[in-house]
Scaffold this motif. Structure first.
Motif, PDB file in Angstrom:
ATOM      1  N   ARG A  97     -26.078 -22.554  52.440  1.00 50.15           N
ATOM      2  CA  ARG A  97     -27.307 -23.523  52.582  1.00 50.15           C
ATOM      3  C   ARG A  97     -27.078 -24.222  54.090  1.00 50.15           C
ATOM      4  O   ARG A  97     -26.080 -24.374  54.577  1.00 50.15           O
ATOM      5  N   ASN A 152     -34.904 -23.546  56.635  1.00 51.67           N
ATOM      6  CA  ASN A 152     -33.494 -23.159  56.645  1.00 51.67           C
ATOM      7  C   ASN A 152     -32.739 -22.079  56.097  1.00 51.67           C
ATOM      8  O   ASN A 152     -32.078 -22.086  55.238  1.00 51.67           O
ATOM      9  N   ASP A 157     -26.239 -26.204  63.150  1.00 47.09           N
ATOM     10  CA  ASP A 157     -26.901 -26.737  61.979  1.00 47.09           C
ATOM     11  C   ASP A 157     -27.262 -28.486  62.207  1.00 47.09           C
ATOM     12  O   ASP A 157     -26.345 -29.151  61.746  1.00 47.09           O
ATOM     13  N   SER A 177     -32.560 -26.630  51.035  1.00 48.69           N
ATOM     14  CA  SER A 177     -31.620 -27.323  51.928  1.00 48.69           C
ATOM     15  C   SER A 177     -30.401 -27.893  51.311  1.00 48.69           C
ATOM     16  O   SER A 177     -30.239 -27.899  50.183  1.00 48.69           O
ATOM     17  N   ARG A 206     -36.014 -22.836  61.435  1.00 54.94           N
ATOM     18  CA  ARG A 206     -35.707 -24.153  60.892  1.00 54.94           C
ATOM     19  C   ARG A 206     -36.472 -24.656  59.787  1.00 54.94           C
ATOM     20  O   ARG A 206     -36.047 -25.329  59.059  1.00 54.94           O
ATOM     21  N   GLY A 237     -29.095 -18.423  53.724  1.00 50.94           N
ATOM     22  CA  GLY A 237     -29.942 -19.348  53.476  1.00 50.94           C
ATOM     23  C   GLY A 237     -30.992 -19.012  52.477  1.00 50.94           C
ATOM     24  O   GLY A 237     -31.054 -17.725  52.412  1.00 50.94           O
ATOM     25  N   ASN A 241     -29.296 -26.999  56.843  1.00 47.34           N
ATOM     26  CA  ASN A 241     -30.460 -28.112  56.917  1.00 47.34           C
ATOM     27  C   ASN A 241     -30.670 -28.406  58.284  1.00 47.34           C
ATOM     28  O   ASN A 241     -30.112 -28.809  59.354  1.00 47.34           O
TER      29      ASN A 241
END
Length: 461
Positions: A125, A90, A144, A114, A87, A109, A127
């Motif tokens: 990407r 990202n 996500d 982000s 997390r 990623g 977030n």
């Protein structure tokens, strides 16, 4: 053979004396080996660290050379690969077993960047991705969280292609098709054998379902009233939840949920086209540390959960810094602690058996076909594995034949061994390696021939 195999418990028998004395010597050796402790408290889990460092980072690598930053969700594929939502970075990471090592790579990623772009590998990407799941074909699904979307990652050749399948809409209803749907902080995610996806929507306080219909992804609310937190058992939207964190199905079609804000574990049972919500463990608004049955068990901000093939539940009890197990006993649900000490403030990570291990903010949990439990720790940035150890049961003696029995996890690769001298390190195989097809295994031997023997069962890697 891994180090954890040495933690299986030896059982012995003695050659000399009459039959009762032989059995007494056998029992004395059994108790002296410490078996009685694990027998009394149930199956013990041996916890080790497979990847990561307590220092946050984003490095790929092997075992402790890899680094994570606030890992939260974990899932497994049929080949034994571990996937996790990293997390804080990202990114989505994969951990591959290579011999006795674990090799960490980033599949989608880019650390520190982000966004919401679909794409391939590090061009995609995310977030604050929080939950991951893997279907039977090997596709990876991601909750996500801050993008309010559900993403799918598919392996194409050697590349990982990321695509948004649901979320991002702003319509009056959260349900619908594809990108016209809305989510409010999707958190835990899982997928059943039919490809149906389940999402625990934390801020929306609902459990959502996503089903592929042709080329479309159809999102519907299974339980909870979108945007309204509370506590109530009931059917569909009449039920209320409070910050649900994890959702996972069993093989019978029920879906289990960690209702984080209410400190309880819920069950969603299908009834025709409806879902009936009930509370199976914990007591509403009464967080705590106790093991026990049904509402006598206590949790404190439970995070993710996993379900094994036997219907047992495994809970990452986030604020208790412990791993809990819930086992069905008739119509009851029995809560036990299998890793760490509930409520412990000693959160420096420590490997070991059961309560000797320590965790810091365990959040995601998954279980494989061998019964091994995988946990991601937010606080320590580590990936841990708990292996259920064989547990000795009372022996039986019939017509001078001693039968030794152990409780094991179905699917484990095991090896019986014996020795005639516990002070030496040489052990002999008794037969070949085998896979446990039931939760109980036995070995028999005559007490009338040969020197005394001591027995053990090894869990093989």
């Amino acid at each position: 053979m891994s180090e954890m195999t040495a933690k299986s418990s030896p059982l012995g028998r003695h050659q000399s004396g009459n039959v009762p004395s032989r059995l007494l010597v056998f029992l004395a050796a059994w108790l002296a080996a410490g078996v009685s402790e694990y027998w009394a408290r149930g199956q013990a889990y041996w916890w080790t660290t497979i990847a990561g460092s307590v220092n946050p980072g984003s490095a790929d690598g092997t075992n402790g050379d890899a680094a994570f930053n606030w890992p939260t969700g974990v899932a497994l594929d049929s080949a034994g690969n571990v996937y996790l939502a990293d997390r804080g970075n990202n990114t989505i990471r994969r951990i591959t077993p290579v011999g006795t090592s674990w090799v960490v790579s980033t599949i989608a990623g880019s650390a520190g960047l982000s966004g919401s772009s679909d794409g391939t590998n590090n061009a995609a990407r995310f977030n604050f991705p929080t939950g991951v799941a893997v279907d039977s074909s090997g596709s990876v699904y991601v909750a996500d969280t801050h993008n309010e979307r559900i993403r799918r990652i598919t392996l194409l050749g050697t590349n990982w292609v990321v695509k948004t399948i649901a979320g991002g809409g702003a319509g009056p209803s959260p349900d619908g098709t594809n990108l016209d749907t809305s989510f409010n902080s999707p958190n835990g995610i899982s997928v059943d054998s039919n490809g149906r996806i389940y999402v625990a929507e934390t801020d929306g306080s609902t459990i959502r379902s996503i089903v592929l219909n042709g080329t479309n992804w159809v999102v519907s609310t299974m339980a909870g009233n979108w945007g309204h937190r509370g506590y109530a058992d009931g059917t569909n939207t009449a039920a209320q939840l409070n910050y649900p964190s994890g959702a996972a199905p069993d093989n019978g079609g029920d879906v289990f949920v960690t209702d984080q804000g209410n400190a309880v574990i819920r069950k969603l049972a299908p009834a025709g086209t409806n879902w009936v919500v009930s509370t199976i463990a914990g007591l509403y608004a009464n967080p705590g540390t106790a093991d026990g049955t049904n509402s006598d068990g206590r949790f404190r901000f439970p995070g993710g959960l996993g379900v094994d093939s036997g219907g047992n539940l495994y809970i990452a009890d986030l604020n208790n810094n412990a791993i809990r197990k819930i086992t069905r006993a008739g119509t009851n649900w029995v809560v036990s602690t299998i890793g760490g000490v509930c409520g412990s403030v000693d959160v420096l990570y420590r490997d070991g058996i059961g309560s000797a291990a320590r965790f810091s903010g365990p959040n995601g949990v998954a279980v494989d076909s061998r019964g091994d439990v995988y946990v991601v720790e937010v606080g320590n940035n580590l990936i841990r594995r708990g292996v259920p150890l064989p547990t000795a049961q009372p022996p039986t003696l019939t017509n001078s034949t001693l039968t030794l029995t152990w409780s094991v996890a179905v699917g484990q690769l095991l090896q019986f061994q014996y020795t005639t001298n516990l002070s030496q390190t040489d052990w002999n195989n008794s037969g070949g390696q085998f896979v446990a097809t039931s939760s109980s295994i036995s070995l028999s031997d005559s007490i009338n021939s040969g020197p005394q023997r001591y027995y053990r069962v090894l869990v093989m890697p």
